[in-house]
Design an enzyme around this catalytic site. Structure first.
Site, PDB file in Angstrom:
ATOM      1  N   TYR A  57      -1.195  -1.023  10.846  1.00 12.99           N
ATOM      2  CA  TYR A  57      -1.543  -1.569   9.409  1.00 12.99           C
ATOM      3  C   TYR A  57      -0.293  -1.224   8.506  1.00 12.99           C
ATOM      4  CZ  TYR A  57      -3.265  -1.879   4.767  1.00 12.99           C
ATOM      5  OH  TYR A  57      -3.556  -2.180   3.416  1.00 12.99           O
ATOM      6  N   SER A 110       0.857  -1.184   0.096  1.00 20.38           N
ATOM      7  CA  SER A 110      -0.146   0.191  -0.024  1.00 20.38           C
ATOM      8  C   SER A 110       0.961   1.271  -0.040  1.00 20.38           C
ATOM      9  CB  SER A 110      -0.595  -0.187   1.337  1.00 20.38           C
ATOM     10  OG  SER A 110      -1.315   1.169   1.568  1.00 20.38           O
ATOM     11  N   LYS A 140       2.561  -4.012   6.685  1.00 19.68           N
ATOM     12  CA  LYS A 140       2.757  -3.815   5.164  1.00 19.68           C
ATOM     13  C   LYS A 140       4.218  -3.865   5.216  1.00 19.68           C
ATOM     14  CE  LYS A 140      -1.185  -4.571   3.533  1.00 19.68           C
ATOM     15  NZ  LYS A 140      -1.426  -5.961   2.990  1.00 19.68           N
TER      16      LYS A 140
HETATM   17  P1  NAD Z   1     -10.815  -7.551   1.298  1.00 20.35           P
HETATM   18  O1  NAD Z   1     -10.909  -7.575   2.733  1.00 20.35           O
HETATM   19  O2  NAD Z   1     -11.898  -7.255   0.309  1.00 20.35           O
HETATM   20  O3  NAD Z   1     -10.114  -8.958   0.772  1.00 20.35           O
HETATM   21  C1  NAD Z   1      -8.889  -9.557   1.529  1.00 20.35           C
HETATM   22  C2  NAD Z   1      -9.745 -11.108   1.690  1.00 20.35           C
HETATM   23  O4  NAD Z   1      -8.803 -12.111   2.357  1.00 20.35           O
HETATM   24  C3  NAD Z   1     -11.087 -11.217   2.180  1.00 20.35           C
HETATM   25  O5  NAD Z   1     -11.763 -12.004   1.437  1.00 20.35           O
HETATM   26  C4  NAD Z   1     -10.758 -12.047   3.535  1.00 20.35           C
HETATM   27  O6  NAD Z   1     -11.791 -12.901   3.855  1.00 20.35           O
HETATM   28  C5  NAD Z   1      -9.322 -12.848   3.234  1.00 20.35           C
HETATM   29  N1  NAD Z   1      -8.385 -13.067   4.263  1.00 20.35           N
HETATM   30  C6  NAD Z   1      -8.255 -12.193   5.511  1.00 20.35           C
HETATM   31  N2  NAD Z   1      -7.522 -12.834   6.430  1.00 20.35           N
HETATM   32  C7  NAD Z   1      -7.499 -14.231   5.892  1.00 20.35           C
HETATM   33  C8  NAD Z   1      -6.701 -15.423   6.401  1.00 20.35           C
HETATM   34  N3  NAD Z   1      -5.957 -15.184   7.444  1.00 20.35           N
HETATM   35  N4  NAD Z   1      -6.671 -16.409   5.677  1.00 20.35           N
HETATM   36  C9  NAD Z   1      -7.572 -16.427   4.497  1.00 20.35           C
HETATM   37  N5  NAD Z   1      -8.162 -15.583   4.114  1.00 20.35           N
HETATM   38  C10 NAD Z   1      -8.193 -14.368   4.535  1.00 20.35           C
HETATM   39  O7  NAD Z   1      -9.569  -6.236   1.011  1.00 20.35           O
HETATM   40  P2  NAD Z   1      -9.011  -5.906  -0.576  1.00 20.35           P
HETATM   41  O8  NAD Z   1      -9.524  -4.389  -0.419  1.00 20.35           O
HETATM   42  O9  NAD Z   1      -9.421  -6.663  -1.561  1.00 20.35           O
HETATM   43  O10 NAD Z   1      -7.552  -5.707  -0.113  1.00 20.35           O
HETATM   44  C11 NAD Z   1      -6.815  -6.816  -0.578  1.00 20.35           C
HETATM   45  C12 NAD Z   1      -5.235  -6.637  -0.100  1.00 20.35           C
HETATM   46  O11 NAD Z   1      -4.744  -5.209  -0.688  1.00 20.35           O
HETATM   47  C13 NAD Z   1      -5.175  -6.390   1.322  1.00 20.35           C
HETATM   48  O12 NAD Z   1      -3.863  -7.057   1.811  1.00 20.35           O
HETATM   49  C14 NAD Z   1      -5.089  -5.047   1.683  1.00 20.35           C
HETATM   50  O13 NAD Z   1      -4.228  -4.530   2.623  1.00 20.35           O
HETATM   51  C15 NAD Z   1      -4.247  -4.524   0.321  1.00 20.35           C
HETATM   52  N6  NAD Z   1      -4.630  -2.996  -0.034  1.00 20.35           N
HETATM   53  C16 NAD Z   1      -6.048  -2.612  -0.105  1.00 20.35           C
HETATM   54  C17 NAD Z   1      -6.360  -1.486  -0.332  1.00 20.35           C
HETATM   55  C18 NAD Z   1      -7.743  -0.715  -0.575  1.00 20.35           C
HETATM   56  O14 NAD Z   1      -8.131   0.225  -0.487  1.00 20.35           O
HETATM   57  N7  NAD Z   1      -8.714  -2.006  -0.664  1.00 20.35           N
HETATM   58  C19 NAD Z   1      -5.363  -0.330  -0.703  1.00 20.35           C
HETATM   59  C20 NAD Z   1      -3.976  -0.707  -0.491  1.00 20.35           C
HETATM   60  C21 NAD Z   1      -3.495  -2.185  -0.177  1.00 20.35           C
END
Ligand code: NAD
Ligand code: UDP
Length: 334
Positions: free
Chosen positions: A148, A124, A152
Protein backbone atom coordinates in the site's frame (compact mmCIF):
# COMPACT_ATOMS: atom_id res chain seq x y z
CA UNK A 1 -15.07 26.68 -10.30
CA UNK A 2 -15.59 23.02 -11.21
CA UNK A 3 -13.53 20.42 -9.35
CA UNK A 4 -13.50 16.66 -9.89
CA UNK A 5 -13.34 14.47 -6.76
CA UNK A 6 -12.26 10.92 -7.59
CA UNK A 7 -13.48 8.54 -4.86
CA UNK A 8 -15.75 11.39 -3.76
CA UNK A 9 -18.28 9.06 -2.10
CA UNK A 10 -15.72 7.55 0.30
CA UNK A 11 -15.04 8.56 3.90
CA UNK A 12 -12.68 11.49 3.33
CA UNK A 13 -14.08 12.47 -0.11
CA UNK A 14 -17.65 12.85 1.19
CA UNK A 15 -16.58 15.06 4.10
CA UNK A 16 -14.36 17.13 1.82
CA UNK A 17 -17.27 17.57 -0.60
CA UNK A 18 -19.23 19.36 2.16
CA UNK A 19 -16.35 21.71 2.98
CA UNK A 20 -15.78 22.50 -0.71
CA UNK A 21 -19.45 23.27 -1.38
CA UNK A 22 -19.45 25.55 1.67
CA UNK A 23 -16.38 27.29 0.20
CA UNK A 24 -18.24 27.93 -3.08
CA UNK A 25 -16.80 25.22 -5.37
CA UNK A 26 -18.93 23.23 -7.85
CA UNK A 27 -18.24 19.52 -7.62
CA UNK A 28 -18.31 16.49 -9.83
CA UNK A 29 -17.90 13.20 -7.93
CA UNK A 30 -16.64 10.08 -9.68
CA UNK A 31 -16.78 6.75 -7.84
CA UNK A 32 -17.18 3.04 -8.59
CA UNK A 33 -18.65 2.22 -5.14
CA UNK A 34 -16.07 -0.49 -4.51
CA UNK A 35 -15.85 0.84 -0.93
CA UNK A 36 -18.87 3.11 -0.54
CA UNK A 37 -22.65 3.13 -0.96
CA UNK A 38 -24.84 5.04 -3.43
CA UNK A 39 -26.88 6.50 -0.53
CA UNK A 40 -23.87 8.72 0.30
CA UNK A 41 -24.77 10.93 -2.69
CA UNK A 42 -28.17 11.80 -1.16
CA UNK A 43 -26.55 12.43 2.20
CA UNK A 44 -23.97 14.79 0.72
CA UNK A 45 -26.66 16.66 -1.25
CA UNK A 46 -28.86 16.95 1.83
CA UNK A 47 -26.10 18.41 3.99
CA UNK A 48 -24.74 20.60 1.15
CA UNK A 49 -28.26 21.84 0.34
CA UNK A 50 -27.72 21.61 -3.41
CA UNK A 51 -27.48 19.00 -6.16
CA UNK A 52 -24.05 17.56 -6.93
CA UNK A 53 -23.10 16.02 -10.28
CA UNK A 54 -22.21 12.38 -9.90
CA UNK A 55 -20.58 9.96 -12.36
CA UNK A 56 -20.54 6.22 -11.60
CA UNK A 57 -17.48 4.56 -13.12
CA UNK A 58 -13.99 3.26 -12.69
CA UNK A 59 -11.01 5.57 -12.88
CA UNK A 60 -9.14 3.03 -14.98
CA UNK A 61 -11.62 3.86 -17.77
CA UNK A 62 -9.52 6.76 -19.09
CA UNK A 63 -12.07 7.60 -21.83
CA UNK A 64 -14.82 7.99 -19.26
CA UNK A 65 -12.55 10.17 -17.11
CA UNK A 66 -11.57 12.28 -20.12
CA UNK A 67 -15.21 12.79 -21.13
CA UNK A 68 -16.10 13.71 -17.53
CA UNK A 69 -13.30 16.31 -17.42
CA UNK A 70 -14.32 17.79 -20.77
CA UNK A 71 -18.12 17.76 -20.36
CA UNK A 72 -17.90 19.45 -16.96
CA UNK A 73 -15.21 22.02 -17.72
CA UNK A 74 -13.10 20.75 -14.81
CA UNK A 75 -10.32 23.09 -13.58
CA UNK A 76 -8.68 20.89 -10.97
CA UNK A 77 -8.83 17.41 -9.43
CA UNK A 78 -8.70 16.00 -5.92
CA UNK A 79 -7.69 12.36 -6.23
CA UNK A 80 -8.99 10.28 -3.29
CA UNK A 81 -9.88 7.04 -5.13
CA UNK A 82 -7.85 4.03 -4.14
CA UNK A 83 -7.65 0.96 -1.95
CA UNK A 84 -6.31 1.59 1.56
CA UNK A 85 -6.08 -1.59 3.68
CA UNK A 86 -2.46 -2.38 4.49
CA UNK A 87 -3.06 -6.07 5.34
CA UNK A 88 -5.05 -6.63 2.14
CA UNK A 89 -2.25 -5.00 0.13
CA UNK A 90 0.23 -7.54 1.53
CA UNK A 91 -2.07 -10.39 0.42
CA UNK A 92 -3.07 -8.94 -2.97
CA UNK A 93 -0.28 -6.53 -4.02
CA UNK A 94 -1.15 -6.51 -7.72
CA UNK A 95 -4.73 -5.40 -6.97
CA UNK A 96 -3.18 -2.45 -5.15
CA UNK A 97 -0.85 -1.52 -8.02
CA UNK A 98 -3.75 -1.93 -10.45
CA UNK A 99 -6.27 0.06 -8.46
CA UNK A 100 -3.97 2.74 -7.05
CA UNK A 101 -1.12 3.22 -9.55
CA UNK A 102 -3.02 2.26 -12.71
CA UNK A 103 -5.97 4.47 -11.68
CA UNK A 104 -3.62 7.39 -11.22
CA UNK A 105 -1.97 6.84 -14.61
CA UNK A 106 -5.38 6.68 -16.28
CA UNK A 107 -6.48 9.87 -14.50
CA UNK A 108 -3.26 11.73 -15.35
CA UNK A 109 -3.51 10.69 -19.02
CA UNK A 110 -7.05 12.05 -19.17
CA UNK A 111 -5.92 15.28 -17.47
CA UNK A 112 -3.04 15.72 -19.95
CA UNK A 113 -5.43 15.15 -22.85
CA UNK A 114 -7.68 17.93 -21.53
CA UNK A 115 -4.85 20.28 -20.55
CA UNK A 116 -5.75 20.19 -16.85
CA UNK A 117 -2.58 20.42 -14.75
CA UNK A 118 -3.75 20.92 -11.18
CA UNK A 119 -4.08 18.02 -8.76
CA UNK A 120 -4.33 17.37 -5.02
CA UNK A 121 -3.43 13.79 -4.11
CA UNK A 122 -4.38 11.75 -1.00
CA UNK A 123 -1.11 10.37 0.30
CA UNK A 124 -0.33 9.02 3.74
CA UNK A 125 2.13 9.27 6.62
CA UNK A 126 2.99 5.66 5.80
CA UNK A 127 5.41 6.96 3.12
CA UNK A 128 7.82 7.99 5.91
CA UNK A 129 8.43 4.34 6.87
CA UNK A 130 10.32 3.62 10.09
CA UNK A 131 10.86 6.92 11.93
CA UNK A 132 14.45 8.18 11.88
CA UNK A 133 13.24 11.06 14.05
CA UNK A 134 9.89 12.43 15.28
CA UNK A 135 7.79 14.36 14.60
CA UNK A 136 7.95 13.43 10.92
CA UNK A 137 8.54 16.57 8.87
CA UNK A 138 8.11 16.61 5.10
CA UNK A 139 11.88 16.25 4.60
CA UNK A 140 11.99 12.98 6.53
CA UNK A 141 13.32 10.26 4.17
CA UNK A 142 10.58 8.22 2.53
CA UNK A 143 10.42 4.44 2.24
CA UNK A 144 7.64 1.95 1.79
CA UNK A 145 7.12 -0.78 4.37
CA UNK A 146 4.21 -2.53 2.60
CA UNK A 147 2.63 -2.62 -0.91
CA UNK A 148 0.00 0.00 0.00
CA UNK A 149 2.75 2.42 1.02
CA UNK A 150 4.70 1.57 -2.13
CA UNK A 151 1.72 2.56 -4.31
CA UNK A 152 1.45 5.90 -2.49
CA UNK A 153 5.16 6.56 -2.89
CA UNK A 154 5.05 5.57 -6.55
CA UNK A 155 2.18 7.98 -7.26
CA UNK A 156 3.92 10.78 -5.31
CA UNK A 157 7.03 10.26 -7.46
CA UNK A 158 5.05 10.16 -10.71
CA UNK A 159 3.53 13.49 -9.77
CA UNK A 160 6.99 14.88 -9.00
CA UNK A 161 8.29 13.75 -12.41
CA UNK A 162 5.28 15.36 -14.06
CA UNK A 163 5.87 18.66 -12.26
CA UNK A 164 9.55 18.52 -13.30
CA UNK A 165 8.56 17.88 -16.92
CA UNK A 166 6.25 20.88 -17.25
CA UNK A 167 6.27 23.99 -15.01
CA UNK A 168 2.52 24.48 -15.51
CA UNK A 169 1.77 21.43 -13.36
CA UNK A 170 0.91 21.85 -9.70
CA UNK A 171 0.69 18.71 -7.54
CA UNK A 172 -0.14 18.96 -3.87
CA UNK A 173 0.60 15.72 -2.08
CA UNK A 174 -1.27 15.66 1.24
CA UNK A 175 0.19 13.19 3.71
CA UNK A 176 -2.69 12.35 6.06
CA UNK A 177 -2.05 11.06 9.56
CA UNK A 178 -4.96 9.17 11.24
CA UNK A 179 -8.35 10.59 10.14
CA UNK A 180 -11.20 9.74 12.53
CA UNK A 181 -14.63 11.13 13.49
CA UNK A 182 -17.54 12.22 11.36
CA UNK A 183 -19.62 15.17 10.19
CA UNK A 184 -21.45 16.92 13.04
CA UNK A 185 -24.87 16.05 11.54
CA UNK A 186 -24.23 12.36 12.21
CA UNK A 187 -25.27 11.70 8.59
CA UNK A 188 -21.84 11.03 7.14
CA UNK A 189 -19.10 8.87 8.58
CA UNK A 190 -16.64 6.08 8.20
CA UNK A 191 -18.57 3.01 7.05
CA UNK A 192 -16.12 0.18 6.39
CA UNK A 193 -17.52 -3.01 4.92
CA UNK A 194 -17.00 -6.08 7.17
CA UNK A 195 -15.16 -6.06 10.51
CA UNK A 196 -13.21 -2.80 10.83
CA UNK A 197 -9.43 -2.99 10.91
CA UNK A 198 -8.97 0.58 12.17
CA UNK A 199 -9.22 1.53 15.83
CA UNK A 200 -12.07 4.10 15.88
CA UNK A 201 -14.64 2.19 13.78
CA UNK A 202 -13.83 -0.94 15.80
CA UNK A 203 -14.36 0.99 19.05
CA UNK A 204 -17.75 2.24 17.80
CA UNK A 205 -18.86 -1.31 17.05
CA UNK A 206 -17.76 -2.56 20.48
CA UNK A 207 -19.61 0.30 22.19
CA UNK A 208 -22.72 -0.50 20.10
CA UNK A 209 -22.62 -4.14 21.16
CA UNK A 210 -21.82 -5.54 17.69
CA UNK A 211 -18.35 -6.69 18.73
CA UNK A 212 -17.44 -8.13 22.12
CA UNK A 213 -14.22 -6.37 23.15
CA UNK A 214 -11.51 -4.16 21.74
CA UNK A 215 -8.23 -6.00 21.14
CA UNK A 216 -5.35 -3.72 22.01
CA UNK A 217 -2.50 -4.68 19.72
CA UNK A 218 0.50 -4.43 22.01
CA UNK A 219 0.86 -2.98 25.52
CA UNK A 220 4.63 -3.34 25.83
CA UNK A 221 5.84 -0.60 23.47
CA UNK A 222 8.25 1.97 24.85
CA UNK A 223 5.46 4.58 24.78
CA UNK A 224 3.79 6.59 27.60
CA UNK A 225 1.49 3.70 28.62
CA UNK A 226 2.89 0.86 26.50
CA UNK A 227 0.21 1.09 23.75
CA UNK A 228 0.73 2.47 20.23
CA UNK A 229 0.64 6.24 19.71
CA UNK A 230 -0.77 8.00 16.63
CA UNK A 231 -1.68 11.51 15.46
CA UNK A 232 -5.49 11.37 15.17
CA UNK A 233 -7.09 14.15 13.14
CA UNK A 234 -10.82 14.96 12.88
CA UNK A 235 -12.05 14.28 9.36
CA UNK A 236 -13.76 17.70 9.29
CA UNK A 237 -10.42 19.41 9.95
CA UNK A 238 -8.88 17.23 7.24
CA UNK A 239 -11.66 18.27 4.85
CA UNK A 240 -10.95 21.95 5.57
CA UNK A 241 -7.28 21.23 4.85
CA UNK A 242 -8.31 20.27 1.30
CA UNK A 243 -10.05 23.61 0.78
CA UNK A 244 -6.85 25.36 1.82
CA UNK A 245 -4.77 23.04 -0.39
CA UNK A 246 -6.98 23.78 -3.40
CA UNK A 247 -6.59 27.52 -2.90
CA UNK A 248 -2.82 27.07 -2.61
CA UNK A 249 -2.78 24.86 -5.75
CA UNK A 250 -4.37 27.57 -7.88
CA UNK A 251 -1.80 30.20 -6.86
CA UNK A 252 1.36 28.02 -6.89
CA UNK A 253 3.24 25.76 -9.26
CA UNK A 254 5.42 22.69 -8.76
CA UNK A 255 5.24 19.70 -6.42
CA UNK A 256 4.56 20.15 -2.72
CA UNK A 257 4.24 17.49 0.00
CA UNK A 258 2.36 18.67 3.09
CA UNK A 259 1.48 16.83 6.34
CA UNK A 260 -2.10 17.04 7.57
CA UNK A 261 -2.16 16.09 11.24
CA UNK A 262 -2.55 17.77 14.63
CA UNK A 263 1.05 17.44 15.80
CA UNK A 264 -0.13 15.55 18.93
CA UNK A 265 0.28 11.88 19.67
CA UNK A 266 -2.38 9.88 21.50
CA UNK A 267 -2.08 6.31 22.78
CA UNK A 268 -4.69 3.62 22.20
CA UNK A 269 -5.59 3.68 25.90
CA UNK A 270 -5.88 7.49 25.92
CA UNK A 271 -8.24 7.32 22.95
CA UNK A 272 -10.31 4.58 24.62
CA UNK A 273 -10.59 6.54 27.86
CA UNK A 274 -11.66 9.70 26.03
CA UNK A 275 -14.23 7.68 24.08
CA UNK A 276 -15.59 6.18 27.33
CA UNK A 277 -15.82 9.65 28.90
CA UNK A 278 -17.75 11.32 26.07
CA UNK A 279 -20.07 8.39 25.33
CA UNK A 280 -20.54 7.17 28.89
CA UNK A 281 -19.92 3.62 27.67
CA UNK A 282 -17.54 1.10 29.22
CA UNK A 283 -15.33 -0.57 26.60
CA UNK A 284 -14.26 -4.16 27.37
CA UNK A 285 -10.57 -4.55 26.54
CA UNK A 286 -8.31 -7.47 25.62
CA UNK A 287 -4.59 -6.81 25.78
CA UNK A 288 -3.22 -8.87 22.89
CA UNK A 289 0.04 -9.16 20.99
CA UNK A 290 1.43 -6.50 18.66
CA UNK A 291 -0.04 -6.37 15.12
CA UNK A 292 2.53 -7.28 12.47
CA UNK A 293 3.85 -4.23 10.66
CA UNK A 294 2.67 -1.66 13.27
CA UNK A 295 5.03 1.11 14.29
CA UNK A 296 5.17 1.98 18.01
CA UNK A 297 4.52 5.70 17.64
CA UNK A 298 4.51 8.57 15.18
CA UNK A 299 3.06 12.04 14.76
CA UNK A 300 3.30 14.99 12.40
CA UNK A 301 5.23 18.19 12.31
CA UNK A 302 2.51 20.56 11.17
CA UNK A 303 4.27 23.89 10.62
CA UNK A 304 4.45 23.53 6.81
CA UNK A 305 0.65 23.32 6.53
CA UNK A 306 0.34 26.35 8.81
CA UNK A 307 2.89 28.37 6.81
CA UNK A 308 1.86 27.42 3.26
CA UNK A 309 -1.86 26.76 3.61
CA UNK A 310 -2.67 28.92 6.64
CA UNK A 311 -4.48 25.85 7.97
CA UNK A 312 -4.32 24.01 11.26
CA UNK A 313 -6.51 21.42 12.98
CA UNK A 314 -9.00 22.88 15.46
CA UNK A 315 -11.03 19.96 16.81
CA UNK A 316 -9.87 17.85 19.77
CA UNK A 317 -9.95 14.18 20.71
CA UNK A 318 -13.33 14.55 22.45
CA UNK A 319 -14.84 16.02 19.27
CA UNK A 320 -13.40 13.09 17.29
CA UNK A 321 -14.79 10.43 19.64
CA UNK A 322 -18.22 12.03 20.08
CA UNK A 323 -18.78 12.59 16.34
CA UNK A 324 -17.69 9.00 15.55
CA UNK A 325 -20.20 7.74 18.10
CA UNK A 326 -23.00 10.03 16.85
CA UNK A 327 -22.58 8.70 13.30
CA UNK A 328 -22.88 5.06 14.41
CA UNK A 329 -26.30 4.57 12.80
CA UNK A 330 -24.81 5.07 9.35
CA UNK A 331 -21.36 3.61 10.09
CA UNK A 332 -22.45 0.08 10.89
CA UNK A 333 -23.67 -2.28 8.16
CA UNK A 334 -26.13 -4.69 9.76
P1 NAD B 1 -12.57 5.15 1.12
O1 NAD B 1 -12.36 3.73 0.73
O2 NAD B 1 -13.66 5.45 2.10
O3 NAD B 1 -12.83 6.03 -0.18
C1 NAD B 1 -12.24 5.74 -1.43
C2 NAD B 1 -13.32 5.83 -2.50
O4 NAD B 1 -12.71 5.56 -3.77
C3 NAD B 1 -14.44 4.80 -2.29
O5 NAD B 1 -15.69 5.46 -2.36
C4 NAD B 1 -14.24 3.81 -3.44
O6 NAD B 1 -15.47 3.26 -3.87
C5 NAD B 1 -13.58 4.69 -4.49
N1 NAD B 1 -12.73 3.97 -5.46
C6 NAD B 1 -11.76 3.06 -5.18
N2 NAD B 1 -11.21 2.61 -6.31
C7 NAD B 1 -11.83 3.26 -7.33
C8 NAD B 1 -11.70 3.22 -8.75
N3 NAD B 1 -10.84 2.38 -9.34
N4 NAD B 1 -12.50 4.01 -9.50
C9 NAD B 1 -13.39 4.83 -8.91
N5 NAD B 1 -13.57 4.89 -7.58
C10 NAD B 1 -12.79 4.12 -6.79
O7 NAD B 1 -11.19 5.71 1.64
P2 NAD B 1 -10.87 7.07 2.41
O8 NAD B 1 -10.60 6.73 3.84
O9 NAD B 1 -11.87 8.10 2.09
O10 NAD B 1 -9.46 7.41 1.76
C11 NAD B 1 -9.35 8.27 0.63
C12 NAD B 1 -7.90 8.33 0.21
O11 NAD B 1 -7.10 8.76 1.31
C13 NAD B 1 -7.33 6.97 -0.23
O12 NAD B 1 -6.50 7.18 -1.35
C14 NAD B 1 -6.52 6.52 0.97
O13 NAD B 1 -5.44 5.70 0.61
C15 NAD B 1 -6.02 7.86 1.52
N6 NAD B 1 -5.73 7.80 2.95
C16 NAD B 1 -6.70 7.40 3.84
C17 NAD B 1 -6.40 7.31 5.19
C18 NAD B 1 -7.45 6.84 6.18
O14 NAD B 1 -7.08 6.46 7.30
N7 NAD B 1 -8.73 6.85 5.87
C19 NAD B 1 -5.11 7.64 5.67
C20 NAD B 1 -4.15 8.06 4.73
C21 NAD B 1 -4.47 8.14 3.37
N1 UDP C 1 -5.27 -0.75 17.17
C1 UDP C 1 -5.65 -1.59 18.21
N2 UDP C 1 -6.77 -2.37 18.04
C2 UDP C 1 -7.51 -2.35 16.89
C3 UDP C 1 -7.10 -1.48 15.84
C4 UDP C 1 -5.98 -0.72 16.03
O1 UDP C 1 -5.01 -1.64 19.26
O2 UDP C 1 -8.50 -3.11 16.80
C5 UDP C 1 -4.10 0.12 17.37
C6 UDP C 1 -2.99 -0.08 16.34
O3 UDP C 1 -2.09 -1.09 16.78
C7 UDP C 1 -2.34 1.31 16.28
C8 UDP C 1 -3.53 2.26 16.53
O4 UDP C 1 -4.54 1.46 17.16
O5 UDP C 1 -1.44 1.48 17.37
C9 UDP C 1 -4.09 2.86 15.22
O6 UDP C 1 -4.37 1.80 14.31
P1 UDP C 1 -5.25 2.01 13.02
O7 UDP C 1 -5.41 0.67 12.37
O8 UDP C 1 -6.51 2.75 13.35
O9 UDP C 1 -4.38 3.00 12.10
P2 UDP C 1 -2.88 2.86 11.56
O10 UDP C 1 -2.06 3.76 12.42
O11 UDP C 1 -2.48 1.44 11.63
O12 UDP C 1 -2.98 3.38 10.17
Amino acid sequence: MNILLTGGCGYIGSHTAISLVNAGYDLILLDNFSNSETCVIDRIQKIAGKPIIFVEGDLRDSNLVSKTLKDNNIRGVIHFAGLKAVGESVKNPIDYFDNNVQCSISLLQAMIKNNIKKIVFSSSATVYGIPQYLPYDENHPTSAINPYGRTKLHIEEMLKDLANSDPEWTSIVLRYFNPVGAHKSGNLGEAPKGIPSNLMPYLVQVASGYLGALNIFGSDYGTRDGTGERDYIHVTDLAEGHVAALQFMFREQGWHAINLGTGKSTSVLELVHTFEKVTNKKIPLNLTSRRAGDLPAYFAKVSKAKNLLNWEAKLNLEDMCLSAWQSRKISIHE
